[in-house]
Design an enzyme around this catalytic site. Sequence first.
Site, PDB file in Angstrom:
ATOM      1  N   HIS A  11      -2.128   5.904   5.310  1.00  0.00           N
ATOM      2  CA  HIS A  11      -1.477   7.034   5.971  1.00  0.00           C
ATOM      3  C   HIS A  11      -1.515   8.203   4.989  1.00  0.00           C
ATOM      4  O   HIS A  11      -0.807   8.198   3.978  1.00  0.00           O
ATOM      5  CB  HIS A  11      -0.041   6.691   6.349  1.00  0.00           C
ATOM      6  CG  HIS A  11       0.058   5.659   7.428  1.00  0.00           C
ATOM      7  ND1 HIS A  11       1.122   4.785   7.538  1.00  0.00           N
ATOM      8  CD2 HIS A  11      -0.776   5.356   8.455  1.00  0.00           C
ATOM      9  CE1 HIS A  11       0.936   3.997   8.576  1.00  0.00           C
ATOM     10  NE2 HIS A  11      -0.211   4.323   9.150  1.00  0.00           N
ATOM     11  N   GLU A  54       1.588  10.033   3.291  1.00  0.00           N
ATOM     12  CA  GLU A  54       2.534   9.240   2.516  1.00  0.00           C
ATOM     13  C   GLU A  54       2.061   9.191   1.060  1.00  0.00           C
ATOM     14  O   GLU A  54       1.577   8.171   0.571  1.00  0.00           O
ATOM     15  CB  GLU A  54       2.677   7.849   3.130  1.00  0.00           C
ATOM     16  CG  GLU A  54       3.264   7.909   4.541  1.00  0.00           C
ATOM     17  CD  GLU A  54       3.234   6.576   5.275  1.00  0.00           C
ATOM     18  OE1 GLU A  54       2.756   5.580   4.678  1.00  0.00           O
ATOM     19  OE2 GLU A  54       3.677   6.521   6.432  1.00  0.00           O
ATOM     20  N   HIS A  81       3.001   2.383   1.074  1.00  0.00           N
ATOM     21  CA  HIS A  81       3.299   3.356   2.129  1.00  0.00           C
ATOM     22  C   HIS A  81       4.502   4.208   1.741  1.00  0.00           C
ATOM     23  O   HIS A  81       5.126   4.004   0.705  1.00  0.00           O
ATOM     24  CB  HIS A  81       3.606   2.628   3.448  1.00  0.00           C
ATOM     25  CG  HIS A  81       2.409   2.061   4.120  1.00  0.00           C
ATOM     26  ND1 HIS A  81       1.938   2.519   5.332  1.00  0.00           N
ATOM     27  CD2 HIS A  81       1.567   1.056   3.747  1.00  0.00           C
ATOM     28  CE1 HIS A  81       0.861   1.827   5.678  1.00  0.00           C
ATOM     29  NE2 HIS A  81       0.624   0.933   4.731  1.00  0.00           N
ATOM     30  N   GLU A 131       7.152  -0.092   1.340  1.00  0.00           N
ATOM     31  CA  GLU A 131       7.646   1.171   1.870  1.00  0.00           C
ATOM     32  C   GLU A 131       8.514   1.853   0.816  1.00  0.00           C
ATOM     33  O   GLU A 131       9.531   1.296   0.395  1.00  0.00           O
ATOM     34  CB  GLU A 131       8.473   0.933   3.140  1.00  0.00           C
ATOM     35  CG  GLU A 131       7.708   0.292   4.283  1.00  0.00           C
ATOM     36  CD  GLU A 131       6.876   1.297   5.065  1.00  0.00           C
ATOM     37  OE1 GLU A 131       6.952   2.494   4.741  1.00  0.00           O
ATOM     38  OE2 GLU A 131       6.165   0.877   5.989  1.00  0.00           O
TER      39      GLU A 131
END
Length: 828
Positions: A426, A429, A522, A594
């Site tokens: 992504h 990010e 991420h 994350e």
Amino acid sequence: MFPALETELKQKILPDPYEDFMYHHLQYYGYFKAQRGSLPNSATHQHVWKNNNPRYLLSGSLGKRDDLILDPLQKEKRLWPSCLSSAVHRQMEAVNRDSLMLSSPLLKSRQLLHDEFGKVNLRLREPRGLFAFFSGSGPLQAPRWPVECEVIKENIHHIEWVPPQPEHFYQPTGSEKIPEIVGEEGGTVVYQLDSVPTEDSYFTRSRVGGKRGVIKELAVTLQGPEDNTLLFESRFESGNLQKAVRVDTYTYELTLRTDLYTRKHTQWFYFRVQNTRKDATYRFTIVNLLKPKSLYTVGMKPLFYSQLDAKTHSIGWRREGDEIKYYRNNSDDGQQPLYCLTWTIQFPHDQDTCFFAHFYPYTYTDLQCYLLSVTNNPVQSQFCKLRTLCQSLAGNTVYLLTITNPARTPQEAAAKKAVVLSARVHPGESNGSWIMKGFLDFILSNSPDAQLLRDTFIFKVVPMLNPDGVIVGNYRCSLAGRDLNRHYKTILKESFPCVWHTRNMIKRLLEEREVLLYCDFHGHSRKNNIFLYGCNNNDRKFWLHERVFPLMLSKNAPDKFSFHSCNFKVQKCKEGTGRVVMWRMGILNSYTMESTFGGSTLGNKRDTHFTTEDLKSLGYHVCDTLLDFCDPDRTKFMQCLAELKALLQQEIHKKFKDTDLEGSWSDISLSDIESSTSGSDSSLSDGLPVHLLNIANELNQKKKKMYKKKKRKPLQSRKQRNIQYQKNKLMQESELTEEAPSQANGRDRGTSLDPSEMTTLMLTKNKERMQREKPGFAVSCSLKRSTNSSQEPAPDMKPNWSRNRYPATKRGHTATVAYPSLHIYTYP
């Protein structure tokens, strides 16, 4: 950053080595008898080969590699001259020493390879198009943009800086102003991109420098020194501002550009402002955000950068903003609800150039500068090999790093387990790149722990999976207009090359050795702290084992990592993600890491924003936890496993408090206990773009044809056909004999099978069927682990972490996944 392209070089050039080689080759076998001068000059028709001239790089538009790019590091400090090792100088001297060899008629090529001692090896180099790696005399590869994108030529560079004091969250007062959105009708457009590709179009081709022609001036023209209109710009790497409307003297409404070839995904922002005024209070409002929830509602501040502060005080990115409010836009477009982010700020200087960003930017050029420094380091380049995994849709290089110390014996090399890490699938990010940078800084260092890790593992690292999206400033998508982290199962190699080649690389790696860990880095815009998403294992042998690594990481980084925010439920909508696909391929410990865009709510860092150093430190903690996880002393592992079982019991009793579960709690499925990961920054898969549907259907049809049963060879003689006929007849008679008892409706009970015998027969058949369906795995084979818990490494010796050997899955076969134990010392 990249000056205008030149078309010719007025300098002395060497003949193309390949053309020279082919000339001698064809002449030797008598296929070519013309004079040398009649050959076409490949230096003018194809590409130029220069001797020891590092100023130029051959690159160009998609399908054409004839554009000439000036080295982008000329304006910088030039990493390569200062990093040239003595081995490089020895190689150059070796060429001079062997000049007599070059004129030998036996030498069919001028391409020479040199070992680390400067000795010349007379063999062809690897094809240049296969491995695009850096060298001491080579500059960076210029980023390639879609031909619709205008790109300014200025070099955007930011210094790294760590604030001396913690940057606390903004504390809402409840009296924050909610400005009314007036749009173009009530204001003046001061910046707007003309042509922005949307969902109605799709990517066709790319070019270094983007759109041809003169770059337009999109910002308004100042009427004089007293004109205080801000000048906006975002046509640089990772920038994505589409429009700015001046509503009042110091009030601006901003519209973000959606991901290219889509109408979605506005969260990341990064843009520049100039012509600032000191002490005036400016208000900025982003009017087209799409997420209903955001960390801006709980105190997150935007990032701010002043070039004057960077030059005079060495101050870099910092958190700034007041009256921060995240709210729903009542004047939405009717198709989907829009949300606004508003904040106020006072610029520190007059006539300053400043930047705003959602998070610390980390561009494709930043990555290449870092990789260039690694390849020019004579020590790091010995155990870090840089190769090209593939080319992205736009032709940008997706790099693959292989990091490991050279093994002393083939047996030692074969015993090494693998660890696979990746980031920036992504593109918005950028948190992932900073964690990745911290990991690379440590694993490439001379620390004893780093050396032990390199001795024990082979690290496969893809530092930027989606370079196209990073370059153009997308938040989630590639230039295919889709989220790559929903397409790891794709068969469209040409449309999703980055994830296709990553999956294929890991598949080949699994055939060679055990992959201990897979982790994709991420960012998260709704939760604070750092946490992992994993996959539940219903195999009781490895029950809860996938949770040990996250728990250990939370103990090593207690003020950053939250184990209670981790989730291990596999949802159907996440079947195409990297962690689920790799888990189903056989990697037991498969995670998505994350990291928040905000900060921490834990320990000493409570209610403060994360800095780049915080994220880089987590890269180190990943390495530290990996050593704890594989420690031959199983004490830490057993403690974590016991703690996990106790936590699970608490969760079960909390959820099923009205049910008597004494003695049977372990039979409950973990999926029944755990909630979904709906709080993640997930985007539902939109399926394939329209222009790819036909291609996918065609490939699926071809795939089905390939898997159809092959026709038996026709029998060559009458005798063979008669033998086959007799066999078939005997089989039919035996089948009729077996069916006769069941058709007698119980009348001939003496010939019916006993129920226990029938059960045994069924189990035997099922066992045989399982054995047929799992090639390479015997049914009776059980995964054995060492029971010698007293075995410990000798003092001052590196532990011998031997690898359990399991039958490898054969190429081309999709066997049912079998989960080998991670380490002979790891599990009880």
